[in-house]
Design a protein around this motif. Structure first.
Motif, mmCIF file in Angstrom:
data_model
loop_
_atom_site.group_PDB
_atom_site.id
_atom_site.type_symbol
_atom_site.label_atom_id
_atom_site.label_comp_id
_atom_site.label_asym_id
_atom_site.label_seq_id
_atom_site.Cartn_x
_atom_site.Cartn_y
_atom_site.Cartn_z
ATOM 1 N N SER A 1 -21.403 9.405 24.718
ATOM 2 C CA SER A 1 -21.544 9.502 23.272
ATOM 3 C C SER A 1 -22.931 10.015 22.892
ATOM 4 C CB SER A 1 -21.288 8.128 22.642
ATOM 5 O OG SER A 1 -21.494 8.163 21.246
ATOM 6 N N LEU A 2 -23.968 9.457 23.510
ATOM 7 C CA LEU A 2 -25.337 9.865 23.182
ATOM 8 C C LEU A 2 -25.604 11.311 23.591
ATOM 9 C CD1 LEU A 2 -27.354 6.654 24.131
ATOM 10 C CD2 LEU A 2 -26.637 7.423 21.859
ATOM 11 N N ARG A 3 -24.938 11.780 24.638
ATOM 12 C CA ARG A 3 -25.149 13.170 25.065
ATOM 13 C C ARG A 3 -24.605 14.170 24.045
ATOM 14 N NH1 ARG A 3 -24.722 11.112 30.492
ATOM 15 N NH2 ARG A 3 -22.440 11.198 30.488
ATOM 16 N N ILE B 1 -31.094 13.955 21.250
ATOM 17 C CA ILE B 1 -31.402 12.812 22.105
ATOM 18 C C ILE B 1 -31.427 13.249 23.565
ATOM 19 C CG2 ILE B 1 -30.640 10.524 22.877
ATOM 20 C CD1 ILE B 1 -29.327 10.116 20.167
ATOM 21 N N GLU B 2 -32.536 12.979 24.239
ATOM 22 C CA GLU B 2 -32.658 13.215 25.679
ATOM 23 C C GLU B 2 -32.207 11.946 26.397
ATOM 24 O OE1 GLU B 2 -36.747 14.138 26.253
ATOM 25 O OE2 GLU B 2 -36.599 16.140 25.355
ATOM 26 N N VAL B 3 -31.303 12.085 27.345
ATOM 27 C CA VAL B 3 -30.678 10.925 27.976
ATOM 28 C C VAL B 3 -30.878 10.947 29.492
ATOM 29 C CG1 VAL B 3 -28.533 9.636 28.320
ATOM 30 C CG2 VAL B 3 -28.901 10.897 26.184
ATOM 31 N N GLU C 1 -25.323 6.379 40.553
ATOM 32 C CA GLU C 1 -25.140 7.675 39.891
ATOM 33 C C GLU C 1 -26.229 7.872 38.841
ATOM 34 O OE1 GLU C 1 -21.232 9.632 38.187
ATOM 35 O OE2 GLU C 1 -22.085 8.275 36.684
ATOM 36 N N THR C 2 -26.813 9.063 38.824
ATOM 37 C CA THR C 2 -27.834 9.397 37.833
ATOM 38 C C THR C 2 -27.464 10.710 37.157
ATOM 39 O OG1 THR C 2 -29.557 8.332 39.148
ATOM 40 C CG2 THR C 2 -30.274 9.826 37.426
ATOM 41 N N LEU C 3 -27.467 10.709 35.843
ATOM 42 C CA LEU C 3 -27.200 11.910 35.062
ATOM 43 C C LEU C 3 -28.342 12.090 34.070
ATOM 44 C CD1 LEU C 3 -23.400 11.360 34.273
ATOM 45 C CD2 LEU C 3 -24.374 12.855 36.013
ATOM 46 N N VAL C 4 -28.892 13.295 34.038
ATOM 47 C CA VAL C 4 -30.023 13.594 33.151
ATOM 48 C C VAL C 4 -29.609 14.729 32.219
ATOM 49 C CG1 VAL C 4 -32.420 14.328 33.020
ATOM 50 C CG2 VAL C 4 -31.670 12.868 34.910
ATOM 51 N N SER D 1 -25.528 6.847 17.677
ATOM 52 C CA SER D 1 -26.527 7.882 17.375
ATOM 53 C C SER D 1 -27.472 7.419 16.271
ATOM 54 C CB SER D 1 -25.822 9.180 16.973
ATOM 55 O OG SER D 1 -26.758 10.194 16.687
ATOM 56 N N ASN D 2 -26.924 6.830 15.212
ATOM 57 C CA ASN D 2 -27.755 6.333 14.115
ATOM 58 C C ASN D 2 -28.707 5.240 14.598
ATOM 59 O OD1 ASN D 2 -26.535 8.018 12.298
ATOM 60 N ND2 ASN D 2 -25.452 6.437 11.178
#
Length: 237
Positions: free
Chosen positions: A4-6, A11-13, A25-28, A226-227
């Motif tokens: 959702s944030l992506r 927003i950098e996640v 697991e890492t996702l950038v 997001s808010n």
């Protein structure tokens, strides 16, 4: 939640998930020069505006590192979200160790047992909250919560701490009056120079997988998170 944030291009996640004892697991997303690992020094924590934690945190965050998280919020003005109720398992040694480091950061004092299938309703503080305002969300949040699923499960809460602001409370799904005052469900607390927000139960993910009759609320889950992230990162009220 990370998916959702992506969707929010501002927003950098960095997402770190412990899938099993031997697999992480890492996702950038949209992060330049960031480190795809759990921060291990105060300087590494300070690279972030906000940290979101889920459950079973003892499997990914050692106690010594958790002490740095306290420093990150209290002294560096970072922000913390507990996204799925109790962040650790107090029945394990590692969970109890983590509990000692996170207790001051938690906006509530946990009791014994749990509640299941509870609905959510806004408090007066929630109705006045900027990140839940109709103008920010694009719909009436109180009406949305009355129709949306609440928590599948939430630990019993003994009390909220004196500095805690309760944004939403719980009620039994079978209650005659679902807006009757229940235990805290979503809260916020200033902590040093930072802010802690806690979603005190598990189940909000249902909002991202709604049945046809609730499709008019299909974007509410993304907007909610997001808010909240933007509101915290920009300094709250």
């Amino acid at each position: 939640l990370a998916q959702s944030l992506r969707k929010d291009e501002r927003i950098e996640v960095t997402q770190i998930t412990q899938l099993s004892a031997g697999k992480r697991e890492t996702l950038v997303t949209r992060v330049e020069g960031g480190s795809p690992r759990v921060p291990n020094t105060p300087e590494e924590w300070a690279a972030y505006d906000l940290v979101v934690v889920g459950q079973a945190l003892e499997n990914i965050l050692p106690g010594a590192t958790a002490a740095q998280l306290d420093e990150f919020v209290a002294n560096h003005g970072g922000h913390l979200i507990f996204a799925r109720g109790l962040a650790y398992d107090p029945q394990t040694n590692d969970g109890r160790n983590l509990q000692q480091h996170l207790a001051k950061l938690e906006p509530v004092v946990w009791g014994d047992g749990s509640l299941e299938n509870v609905t959510l309703s806004l408090t007066p503080a929630g109705r006045a909250s900027q990140w839940l305002s109709t103008g920010k969300v694009g719909l009436d949040v109180e009406s949305a919560l009355a129709r949306l699923p609440g928590f599948d499960q939430t630990p019993v809460i003994a009390r909220e701490k004196p500095a805690t602001i309760v944004v939403a409370r719980t009620a039994s799904a079978a209650a005659v009056n679902p807006t009757a005052s229940g235990q805290p469900a979503i809260v916020q607390m200033d902590y040093g120079r930072g802010t802690v927000v806690a979603v005190l139960g598990d189940g909000l993910w249902h909002w991202s997988l709604l049945p046809p009759e609730l499709q008019d609320l299909a974007g509410f889950y993304d907007t909610f998170w997001s808010n909240l992230v933007r509101w915290l990162a920009m300094g709250g009220d």
